[in-house]
Design a protein around this motif. Structure first.
Motif, PDB file in Angstrom:
ATOM      1  N   ARG A   7       0.860  -1.189   0.000  1.00 49.58           N
ATOM      2  CA  ARG A   7       0.000   0.000   0.000  1.00 49.58           C
ATOM      3  C   ARG A   7       0.897   1.240   0.000  1.00 49.58           C
ATOM      4  NH1 ARG A   7      -4.060   0.369   4.823  1.00 49.58           N
ATOM      5  NH2 ARG A   7      -2.459   1.626   5.853  1.00 49.58           N
ATOM      6  N   GLU A  18      -3.281   0.514  -3.508  1.00 52.12           N
ATOM      7  CA  GLU A  18      -3.198  -0.753  -2.777  1.00 52.12           C
ATOM      8  C   GLU A  18      -3.256  -1.897  -3.790  1.00 52.12           C
ATOM      9  OE1 GLU A  18      -4.860  -3.007   1.194  1.00 52.12           O
ATOM     10  OE2 GLU A  18      -5.679  -1.059   0.617  1.00 52.12           O
ATOM     11  N   ALA A  46      10.977  -0.996   0.705  1.00 52.05           N
ATOM     12  CA  ALA A  46      10.392  -1.550   1.927  1.00 52.05           C
ATOM     13  C   ALA A  46      11.158  -2.773   2.416  1.00 52.05           C
ATOM     14  CB  ALA A  46       8.923  -1.903   1.695  1.00 52.05           C
ATOM     15  N   HIS A  69       4.197   7.134   2.831  1.00 56.24           N
ATOM     16  CA  HIS A  69       4.063   5.919   3.640  1.00 56.24           C
ATOM     17  C   HIS A  69       3.969   4.690   2.741  1.00 56.24           C
ATOM     18  CE1 HIS A  69       1.488   3.084   6.235  1.00 56.24           C
ATOM     19  NE2 HIS A  69       2.726   3.021   6.675  1.00 56.24           N
ATOM     20  N   ARG A  71       3.341   0.463   3.135  1.00 55.73           N
ATOM     21  CA  ARG A  71       3.057  -0.703   3.989  1.00 55.73           C
ATOM     22  C   ARG A  71       3.100  -1.959   3.117  1.00 55.73           C
ATOM     23  NH1 ARG A  71      -1.790  -0.726   8.148  1.00 55.73           N
ATOM     24  NH2 ARG A  71      -0.148   0.349   9.328  1.00 55.73           N
ATOM     25  N   LYS A  82       4.475  -7.418   8.738  1.00 59.63           N
ATOM     26  CA  LYS A  82       3.995  -6.127   8.235  1.00 59.63           C
ATOM     27  C   LYS A  82       5.144  -5.126   8.341  1.00 59.63           C
ATOM     28  CE  LYS A  82       1.416  -3.549  10.849  1.00 59.63           C
ATOM     29  NZ  LYS A  82       0.271  -3.003  11.619  1.00 59.63           N
ATOM     30  N   ASP A  84       6.198  -1.338   7.811  1.00 57.82           N
ATOM     31  CA  ASP A  84       5.725   0.039   7.631  1.00 57.82           C
ATOM     32  C   ASP A  84       6.926   0.951   7.491  1.00 57.82           C
ATOM     33  OD1 ASP A  84       2.723   0.330   7.894  1.00 57.82           O
ATOM     34  OD2 ASP A  84       3.140  -0.879   9.670  1.00 57.82           O
ATOM     35  N   HIS A  86       7.952   5.096   6.780  1.00 54.56           N
ATOM     36  CA  HIS A  86       7.604   6.508   6.586  1.00 54.56           C
ATOM     37  C   HIS A  86       8.820   7.244   6.027  1.00 54.56           C
ATOM     38  CE1 HIS A  86       3.937   6.072   9.151  1.00 54.56           C
ATOM     39  NE2 HIS A  86       3.543   7.071   8.387  1.00 54.56           N
TER      40      HIS A  86
END
Length: 363
Positions: A7, A18, A46, A69, A71, A82, A84, A86
């Protein structure tokens, strides 16, 4: 191991996106400059904390926004992760795994292993030593969490030493402080040299077999590590080169000047190989990454192919596609003709148009 979903918010040209991926082959197609590569960049970022392009955090934040952001959901056996992330224009990025913030990038190691293959990678052989060092370091950082720390420490020391060499020109009294930096540089450098040497030896064994398959047994590939200095000689050579370094205001010896030689049938193809030979050798190197990761983690990595098929002839396309049938793959391309003509199994298709992603009918 596979990526379940990603996402994005305010990342590159995506305000909000997404996507749910299949465990097999996922095709992202569309015209150029629509945002296909941006999705692969977000996945790689990520998973590794770095852009495959070397982009800075602020450059990846959508225009007129202050933060972005990402995810990403990852599945490994019975475990789910997961990630995350930023990105902020004027602060360091923030990363959390399953809601728990991490302090160092190496804590991401092993959550998801990624192999990124772009058209630029086909130039690994013909480009300069810096390109080949980046290839070594990129793979070693994914396979060895300690190497990340050692490389970061070494690079920091080289930068500090180079700054000091420049300062010594104006203030010769600072020369005595070089000993402290040299001692640390040799300590980190010896570890890096040893790990690169072992890695190239392993890479050579795997790439040689793959290259025979790619060339029908006609060509024999050999990869040889070319260190700027051996671990045993590093301390002595650094000391002997000090006066030269002071004149040049630059550190002239160490792993930051390493290279590796690529030979085909005994000929150094960095200088004397045809473009076809260089590209085939580069393909062998990139495919070797997959096998090295498999060997290390006893699982398959996720493969990201950024518009690579259009750069390869039919035989190399076929070999590449046959080599990746059992791992999750995200492929960007401008059309689906190559996959149809090869009767290649496609599990999920996405059409990318100006920062929007659609699921076309009939797939």
């Amino acid at each position: 191991m596979y990526i379940e979903s990603i996402r994005l918010n305010n990342f590159r040209n995506y305000e909000s996106l997404e996507m749910n991926f299949d465990q097999g082959t996922n095709i992202l197609y569309g015209d150029n400059a629509q945002g296909k590569t941006n999705i692969l960049e977000a996945v790689y970022l990520a998973g590794t904390s770095k852009s495959h392009k070397g982009s800075k955090d602020r450059e990846m934040i959508r225009f007129e926004n202050e933060e972005s952001h990402i995810r990403m959901m990852v599945k490994k056996g019975d475990l789910s992760y997961k990630i995350d992330m930023h990105l902020r224009k004027n602060k360091a990025k923030g990363v959390a795994i399953n809601g728990l913030p991490i302090r160092k990038a190496r804590e991401l190691l092993g959550v998801v292993n990624l192999v990124f293959f772009s058209p630029e990678d086909l130039n690994i052989i013909k480009n300069g030593p810096g390109e080949r060092r980046r290839f070594l370091d990129s793979e070693l950082c994914q396979l060895d969490g300690v190497y990340i720390t050692e490389l970061a420490g070494y690079n920091h020391i080289v930068n500090q030493r180079n700054r000091l060499l420049k300062d010594c020109y104006m203030n010769p009294g600072l020369k005595g402080t070089l000993d402290v930096w040299d001692m640390q540089m040799v300590d980190y450098g010896k570890k890096i040299i040893g790990k690169r040497e072992a890695f190239v030896e392993e890479l050579n064994e795997i790439a040689r077999g793959l290259h025979k398959g790619l060339t029908g047994g006609i060509e024999e590939l050999e990869i040889l590590y070319e260190p700027s200095v051996t671990a045993a000689e590093f301390e002595d050579k650094l000391s002997r080169n000090r006066e030269r370094d002071l004149r040049m205001k630059l550190t002239s010896v160490g792993p930051h000047r390493d290279d590796f030689c690529v030979k085909v049938n005994g000929i150094d193809i960095r200088r004397y190989g045809s473009q076809g030979q260089q590209r085939t050798a580069a393909l062998s190197l990139k495919l070797s990454e997959i096998y090295l990761v498999k060997k290390k983690i006893k699982d398959t990595p996720v493969l990201l192919l950024d518009d690579v098929l259009s750069e390869l002839d039919s035989n190399r396309q076929t070999y590449l596609l046959e080599s990746i049938h059992d791992i999750q793959t995200l492929i960007t391309c401008t059309g689906l003709d190559d996959f149809v003509s090869h009767q290649f199994e496609i599990n999920k298709v996405f059409q990318v148009v100006k920062g929007h992603v659609y699921m076309p009918k009939g797939f």
